[in-house]
Design an enzyme around this catalytic site. Structure first.
Site, mmCIF file in Angstrom:
data_model
loop_
_atom_site.group_PDB
_atom_site.id
_atom_site.type_symbol
_atom_site.label_atom_id
_atom_site.label_comp_id
_atom_site.label_asym_id
_atom_site.label_seq_id
_atom_site.Cartn_x
_atom_site.Cartn_y
_atom_site.Cartn_z
ATOM 1 N NE ARG A 172 -4.212 6.803 -7.239
ATOM 2 C CZ ARG A 172 -4.077 6.521 -5.937
ATOM 3 N NH1 ARG A 172 -3.863 7.478 -5.066
ATOM 4 N NH2 ARG A 172 -4.179 5.277 -5.507
ATOM 5 C CG ASN A 223 -7.849 -2.076 -5.098
ATOM 6 O OD1 ASN A 223 -6.944 -2.882 -4.887
ATOM 7 N ND2 ASN A 223 -8.060 -1.038 -4.293
ATOM 8 N NE ARG A 246 -7.850 0.711 5.478
ATOM 9 C CZ ARG A 246 -7.663 2.013 5.719
ATOM 10 N NH1 ARG A 246 -7.845 2.507 6.924
ATOM 11 N NH2 ARG A 246 -7.296 2.832 4.741
ATOM 12 C CG LEU A 247 -6.369 -7.715 8.575
ATOM 13 C CD1 LEU A 247 -7.072 -8.982 9.073
ATOM 14 C CD2 LEU A 247 -4.907 -8.027 8.261
ATOM 15 N NE ARG A 305 -2.849 -1.484 4.472
ATOM 16 C CZ ARG A 305 -4.104 -1.549 4.121
ATOM 17 N NH1 ARG A 305 -4.906 -2.422 4.684
ATOM 18 N NH2 ARG A 305 -4.593 -0.743 3.197
ATOM 19 N NE ARG A 340 -7.621 2.054 -5.495
ATOM 20 C CZ ARG A 340 -6.413 2.088 -4.967
ATOM 21 N NH1 ARG A 340 -5.381 2.371 -5.730
ATOM 22 N NH2 ARG A 340 -6.230 1.855 -3.685
ATOM 23 C CG ASN A 396 2.048 1.501 -5.128
ATOM 24 O OD1 ASN A 396 2.926 1.324 -4.291
ATOM 25 N ND2 ASN A 396 1.568 0.536 -5.892
ATOM 26 C CG ASP A 410 -2.109 0.909 1.070
ATOM 27 O OD1 ASP A 410 -2.335 1.426 -0.047
ATOM 28 O OD2 ASP A 410 -2.814 1.123 2.072
ATOM 29 C CG HIS A 415 -0.097 2.048 -9.215
ATOM 30 N ND1 HIS A 415 -0.354 1.693 -7.909
ATOM 31 C CD2 HIS A 415 -1.171 2.784 -9.614
ATOM 32 C CE1 HIS A 415 -1.528 2.189 -7.538
ATOM 33 N NE2 HIS A 415 -2.039 2.861 -8.557
ATOM 34 C CD1 TRP A 452 7.440 6.581 -2.846
ATOM 35 C CD2 TRP A 452 6.917 7.011 -4.995
ATOM 36 N NE1 TRP A 452 8.618 6.667 -3.555
ATOM 37 C CE2 TRP A 452 8.326 6.933 -4.881
ATOM 38 C CE3 TRP A 452 6.361 7.265 -6.248
ATOM 39 C CZ2 TRP A 452 9.187 7.095 -5.975
ATOM 40 C CZ3 TRP A 452 7.216 7.442 -7.337
ATOM 41 C CH2 TRP A 452 8.606 7.354 -7.193
HETATM 42 C C1 IPE Z 1 -5.350 -2.699 -0.169
HETATM 43 O O1 IPE Z 1 -5.009 -1.370 -0.362
HETATM 44 C C2 IPE Z 1 -5.365 -3.442 -1.465
HETATM 45 C C3 IPE Z 1 -4.068 -3.592 -2.129
HETATM 46 C C4 IPE Z 1 -2.910 -3.205 -1.650
HETATM 47 C C5 IPE Z 1 -4.097 -4.245 -3.410
HETATM 48 P P1 IPE Z 1 -6.131 -0.234 -0.538
HETATM 49 O O2 IPE Z 1 -5.416 1.061 -0.616
HETATM 50 O O3 IPE Z 1 -7.030 -0.590 -1.647
HETATM 51 O O4 IPE Z 1 -6.936 -0.383 0.828
HETATM 52 P P2 IPE Z 1 -7.809 0.678 1.647
HETATM 53 O O5 IPE Z 1 -8.784 1.279 0.674
HETATM 54 O O6 IPE Z 1 -6.869 1.695 2.195
HETATM 55 O O7 IPE Z 1 -8.455 -0.129 2.715
HETATM 56 C C1 IPE Z 2 -1.508 0.244 -3.385
HETATM 57 O O1 IPE Z 2 -1.301 1.600 -3.436
HETATM 58 C C2 IPE Z 2 -1.721 -0.378 -4.736
HETATM 59 C C3 IPE Z 2 -3.089 -0.822 -5.007
HETATM 60 C C4 IPE Z 2 -4.090 -0.753 -4.167
HETATM 61 C C5 IPE Z 2 -3.356 -1.384 -6.301
HETATM 62 P P1 IPE Z 2 -2.506 2.624 -3.440
HETATM 63 O O2 IPE Z 2 -2.896 2.892 -4.849
HETATM 64 O O3 IPE Z 2 -3.606 2.138 -2.565
HETATM 65 O O4 IPE Z 2 -1.809 3.897 -2.819
HETATM 66 P P2 IPE Z 2 -2.447 4.919 -1.805
HETATM 67 O O5 IPE Z 2 -3.007 4.136 -0.652
HETATM 68 O O6 IPE Z 2 -3.496 5.677 -2.552
HETATM 69 O O7 IPE Z 2 -1.296 5.780 -1.386
HETATM 70 MG MG MG Z 3 -4.048 2.427 -0.609
#
Ligand code: IPE
Ligand code: IPE
Ligand code: MG
Length: 237
Positions: free
Chosen positions: A29, A64, A190-191, A184, A67, A18, A16, A33, A21
């Site tokens: 974004r 996801n 959280r999970l 994580r 998104r 990306n 989590d 990734h 960052w």
């Molecule tokens: C969890 O991250 C899923 C992955 C890393 C693929 P999310 O960014 O989607 O989770 P939440 O929305 O913060 O719970």
């Molecule tokens: C995790 O990074 C990757 C995926 C969930 C695919 P995020 O895209 O959730 O990055 P943040 O949480 O918005 O920073």
């Molecule tokens: Mg995230």
């Protein structure tokens, strides 16, 4: 036993952070990734060098799909590029690629690429890279319950004989041992619906480091912390 000898057999990671960052650098974004994909390569290297045989990566959750379409398309493209660029290395290191999740949800071209690499590496036993794609922990348990109910209706399973071992057989990857360590990144505690059944006794490690910054050194710190933990499984130490 030296502390560094206490290695997890299976590490599961919620990759989590990306997006954050990238945002901190004023970048799109997807750049986050892409940089995260480099951390995947680093994590694979650590597992190979240390002999950690199972690595499960939460790459795309069932949630996801909420998104924006452009981000989803970017992630799917990145996955295809990753498969294409890393296929030779998976063969070299004899890594078996596996996937858990509702694969039918994925675009056909992604499924085709996955199938090619999954089938091509299916005989390897050294290392297992398990990608969680369109994965939800509750969905997995419901899918298992459905399979189980079907088996019972068809007379292949006696409900009276159901126990945890039998239930496990209906999960997405029943032969994979439960994760010993769940990491994580990005500071979220959280999970997010990850491996709800399998994580019941995992050691949990949360770090504020964003996934694109989580490289060899950070992974080594998580492993050192794991080695310091005392696992009791309810018994006395
Ligand atoms: C969890 O991250 C899923 C992955 C890393 C693929 P999310 O960014 O989607 O989770 P939440 O929305 O913060 O719970
Ligand atoms: C995790 O990074 C990757 C995926 C969930 C695919 P995020 O895209 O959730 O990055 P943040 O949480 O918005 O920073
Ligand atoms: Mg995230």
């Amino acid at each position: 036993m030296h502390a560094s000898d206490k290695l997890p057999r299976h590490v599961a990671i919620i990759m989590d952070g990306n997006g954050r960052w990238a945002a901190r650098r004023g970048l799109p974004r997807l750049r986050g990734h892409e940089e995260g994909a480099e951390s995947v390569i680093a994590a694979l290297r650590v597992c190979r060098d240390r002999g950690i045989r199972y690595l499960t990566l939460y790459a795309f959750s069932a949630e996801n799909w909420r998104r924006p379409r452009t981000e989803i398309a970017g992630l799917m493209g990145l996955l295809r590029r990753f498969l294409h660029n890393r296929e030779a290395e998976l063969h070299r290191d004899r890594v078996r690629l596996r996937v858990i999740g509702r694969l039918a949800d994925l675009p056909a071209d992604v499924r085709r690429d996955l199938r090619r690499v999954i089938e091509g590496t299916s005989s390897y036993r050294n290392y297992h890279l398990i990608l969680a794609l369109s994965y939800g922990g509750r969905a997995e348990i419901v899918d298992a319950a459905r399979g189980l109910a079907m088996a019972a209706v068809e007379g292949r399973l006696d409900p009276a004989r159901l126990n945890e071992r039998v239930f496990r057989r209906f999960l997405y990857a029943p032969d994979v041992p439960d994760p010993d360590l769940m990491i994580r990144t990005s500071g979220e505690i959280r999970l997010s619906n990850f491996l709800l059944w399998q994580l019941s006794y995992a050691e949990l490690y949360f770090t504020p480091t964003l996934w694109p910054d989580f490289r060899e050194k950070e992974f080594a710190e998580a492993l050192a912390e794991y080695a310091r933990r005392q696992r009791r499984f309810g018994a006395l130490a």
